[in-house]
Design a protein around this motif. Structure first.
Motif, PDB file in Angstrom:
ATOM      1  N   PHE A   1      11.088  -1.879  -6.368  1.00 54.27           N
ATOM      2  CA  PHE A   1      10.975  -0.547  -5.787  1.00 54.27           C
ATOM      3  C   PHE A   1      12.257  -0.246  -5.033  1.00 54.27           C
ATOM      4  N   LEU A   2      12.920   0.844  -5.395  1.00 54.96           N
ATOM      5  CA  LEU A   2      14.105   1.272  -4.667  1.00 54.96           C
ATOM      6  C   LEU A   2      13.646   2.242  -3.589  1.00 54.96           C
ATOM      7  N   ILE A   3      13.967   1.896  -2.347  1.00 58.73           N
ATOM      8  CA  ILE A   3      13.516   2.662  -1.194  1.00 58.73           C
ATOM      9  C   ILE A   3      14.715   3.328  -0.552  1.00 58.73           C
ATOM     10  N   GLY A   4      14.559   4.611  -0.268  1.00 57.54           N
ATOM     11  CA  GLY A   4      15.649   5.386   0.298  1.00 57.54           C
ATOM     12  C   GLY A   4      15.805   5.196   1.789  1.00 57.54           C
ATOM     13  N   PRO A   5      16.868   5.780   2.345  1.00 57.74           N
ATOM     14  CA  PRO A   5      17.158   5.644   3.761  1.00 57.74           C
ATOM     15  C   PRO A   5      16.031   6.125   4.684  1.00 57.74           C
ATOM     16  N   ASP A   6      15.191   7.041   4.179  1.00 54.07           N
ATOM     17  CA  ASP A   6      14.076   7.537   4.987  1.00 54.07           C
ATOM     18  C   ASP A   6      12.832   6.660   4.858  1.00 54.07           C
ATOM     19  N   GLY A   7      12.913   5.603   4.053  1.00 53.28           N
ATOM     20  CA  GLY A   7      11.792   4.678   3.921  1.00 53.28           C
ATOM     21  C   GLY A   7      10.776   5.051   2.865  1.00 53.28           C
ATOM     22  N   THR A   8      11.093   6.009   2.003  1.00 52.96           N
ATOM     23  CA  THR A   8      10.182   6.365   0.916  1.00 52.96           C
ATOM     24  C   THR A   8      10.743   5.869  -0.419  1.00 52.96           C
ATOM     25  N   VAL A   9       9.842   5.606  -1.358  1.00 59.76           N
ATOM     26  CA  VAL A   9      10.229   5.102  -2.674  1.00 59.76           C
ATOM     27  C   VAL A   9      10.911   6.205  -3.474  1.00 59.76           C
ATOM     28  N   VAL A  10      12.027   5.861  -4.109  1.00 56.58           N
ATOM     29  CA  VAL A  10      12.732   6.815  -4.955  1.00 56.58           C
ATOM     30  C   VAL A  10      12.755   6.370  -6.417  1.00 56.58           C
ATOM     31  N   ALA A  11      12.479   5.093  -6.685  1.00 56.93           N
ATOM     32  CA  ALA A  11      12.445   4.598  -8.062  1.00 56.93           C
ATOM     33  C   ALA A  11      11.627   3.311  -8.112  1.00 56.93           C
TER      34      ALA A  11
ATOM     35  N   GLU B   1       0.847  -1.199   0.000  1.00 57.78           N
ATOM     36  CA  GLU B   1       0.000   0.000   0.000  1.00 57.78           C
ATOM     37  C   GLU B   1       0.881   1.247   0.000  1.00 57.78           C
ATOM     38  N   ARG B   2       2.025   1.158   0.666  1.00 61.27           N
ATOM     39  CA  ARG B   2       2.931   2.305   0.793  1.00 61.27           C
ATOM     40  C   ARG B   2       3.730   2.582  -0.471  1.00 61.27           C
ATOM     41  N   VAL B   3       3.849   1.609  -1.371  1.00 64.91           N
ATOM     42  CA  VAL B   3       4.754   1.807  -2.513  1.00 64.91           C
ATOM     43  C   VAL B   3       4.065   1.909  -3.869  1.00 64.91           C
ATOM     44  N   VAL B   4       2.874   1.334  -4.037  1.00 63.12           N
ATOM     45  CA  VAL B   4       2.288   1.237  -5.380  1.00 63.12           C
ATOM     46  C   VAL B   4       1.896   2.575  -6.009  1.00 63.12           C
ATOM     47  N   GLY B   5       1.793   3.632  -5.230  1.00 62.24           N
ATOM     48  CA  GLY B   5       1.446   4.935  -5.795  1.00 62.24           C
ATOM     49  C   GLY B   5       2.586   5.607  -6.527  1.00 62.24           C
ATOM     50  N   PHE B   6       3.797   5.060  -6.390  1.00 60.34           N
ATOM     51  CA  PHE B   6       4.972   5.647  -7.032  1.00 60.34           C
ATOM     52  C   PHE B   6       5.036   5.182  -8.482  1.00 60.34           C
ATOM     53  N   ALA B   7       5.258   6.109  -9.399  1.00 56.12           N
ATOM     54  CA  ALA B   7       5.304   5.775 -10.829  1.00 56.12           C
ATOM     55  C   ALA B   7       6.722   5.443 -11.278  1.00 56.12           C
ATOM     56  N   ASP B   8       6.820   4.508 -12.233  1.00 58.11           N
ATOM     57  CA  ASP B   8       8.121   4.176 -12.820  1.00 58.11           C
ATOM     58  C   ASP B   8       8.444   5.174 -13.930  1.00 58.11           C
ATOM     59  N   ALA B   9       9.552   4.975 -14.619  1.00 54.26           N
ATOM     60  CA  ALA B   9      10.003   5.903 -15.662  1.00 54.26           C
ATOM     61  C   ALA B   9       9.011   6.029 -16.810  1.00 54.26           C
ATOM     62  N   GLU B  10       8.197   4.984 -17.028  1.00 55.95           N
ATOM     63  CA  GLU B  10       7.190   5.018 -18.093  1.00 55.95           C
ATOM     64  C   GLU B  10       5.868   5.610 -17.608  1.00 55.95           C
ATOM     65  N   GLY B  11       5.798   5.973 -16.327  1.00 56.47           N
ATOM     66  CA  GLY B  11       4.583   6.572 -15.778  1.00 56.47           C
ATOM     67  C   GLY B  11       3.615   5.586 -15.153  1.00 56.47           C
ATOM     68  N   HIS B  12       3.975   4.289 -15.087  1.00 58.20           N
ATOM     69  CA  HIS B  12       3.077   3.302 -14.484  1.00 58.20           C
ATOM     70  C   HIS B  12       3.102   3.422 -12.964  1.00 58.20           C
ATOM     71  N   SER B  13       1.920   3.558 -12.390  1.00 52.20           N
ATOM     72  CA  SER B  13       1.778   3.488 -10.937  1.00 52.20           C
ATOM     73  C   SER B  13       0.562   2.605 -10.669  1.00 52.20           C
ATOM     74  N   GLY B  14       0.342   2.281  -9.428  1.00 54.59           N
ATOM     75  CA  GLY B  14      -0.795   1.426  -9.094  1.00 54.59           C
ATOM     76  C   GLY B  14      -0.385  -0.027  -9.037  1.00 54.59           C
ATOM     77  N   ASP B  15      -1.312  -0.893  -9.414  1.00 57.61           N
ATOM     78  CA  ASP B  15      -1.123  -2.330  -9.254  1.00 57.61           C
ATOM     79  C   ASP B  15       0.208  -2.841  -9.790  1.00 57.61           C
ATOM     80  N   ILE B  16       0.702  -3.847  -9.089  1.00 55.61           N
ATOM     81  CA  ILE B  16       1.906  -4.554  -9.515  1.00 55.61           C
ATOM     82  C   ILE B  16       1.541  -5.333 -10.775  1.00 55.61           C
TER      83      ILE B  16
END
Length: 168
Positions: free
Chosen positions: A135-145, A113-128
């Motif tokens: 998902f690349l997650i940064g040191p603060d725990g948020t998605v960066v890629a 639930e915490r990661v699927v809202g992040f879009a990839d380089a092609e703009g896809h977000s949502g369902d896996i």
């Protein structure tokens, strides 16, 4: 779908593959590549690249985190013990793995639930879309890629994103 992309994944409670807490808080201050994995998928050989990436960058504060999922054509049907044995014996996996979870639908685990809202380089977000979405997650725990399932773990784009994140 609620947009929780700014919430830290490190606060989510999840079990480890072989029982007990996976304690995502241990990754605070580190970079993590979260991947929904499966043992009987055409992309399963990506385990080898994930393990090499994990080994290459572990000393610099990086970890791969595998999340087994059986939602895509039943390609992860095994028990926790069977999954662990397969990963270890077949690919020498040493990176941590969570319990088997759902990544889509009404039963989607809070971690996803915490990661699927992040879009990839092609703009896809949502369902896996399939097994081995990353998902690349940064040191603060948020998605960066976010990377598509077909993107190899050791591809130039994944390695560059990991390197950039680890460089601070």
């Amino acid at each position: 779908m609620t947009d929780n992309t700014d919430a830290s994944v490190y606060d989510v409670e999840i079990e480890a593959l072989q029982g007990g807490s996976a304690d995502l808080g241990q990754f605070r201050g580190k970079a993590v590549l979260l991947v929904n994995v499966a043992s009987r998928c055409g992309l399963t050989p990506q385990y080898a690249g994930l393990e090499r990436l994990h080994e290459q960058y572990a000393a610099r504060g990086f970890s791969v985190l595998g999340a087994p999922c059986n939602q895509f054509l039943g390609q992860e049907p095994g028990t926790s013990e069977e999954i662990a044995e397969f990963c270890s014996a077949t690919y020498g996996v040493t990176f941590p793995m969570t319990e088997k979870i759902e990544v889509n639908g009404a039963g989607r685990h809070p971690l996803y639930e915490r990661v699927v809202g992040f879009a990839d380089a092609e703009g896809h977000s949502g369902d896996i879309r399939w097994n081995f979405e990353k998902f690349l997650i940064g040191p603060d725990g948020t998605v960066v890629a976010r990377f598509s399932p077909q993107t190899e773990p050791e591809s130039a784009e994944v390695v560059a994103a990991v390197e950039k994140l680890l460089a601070g």
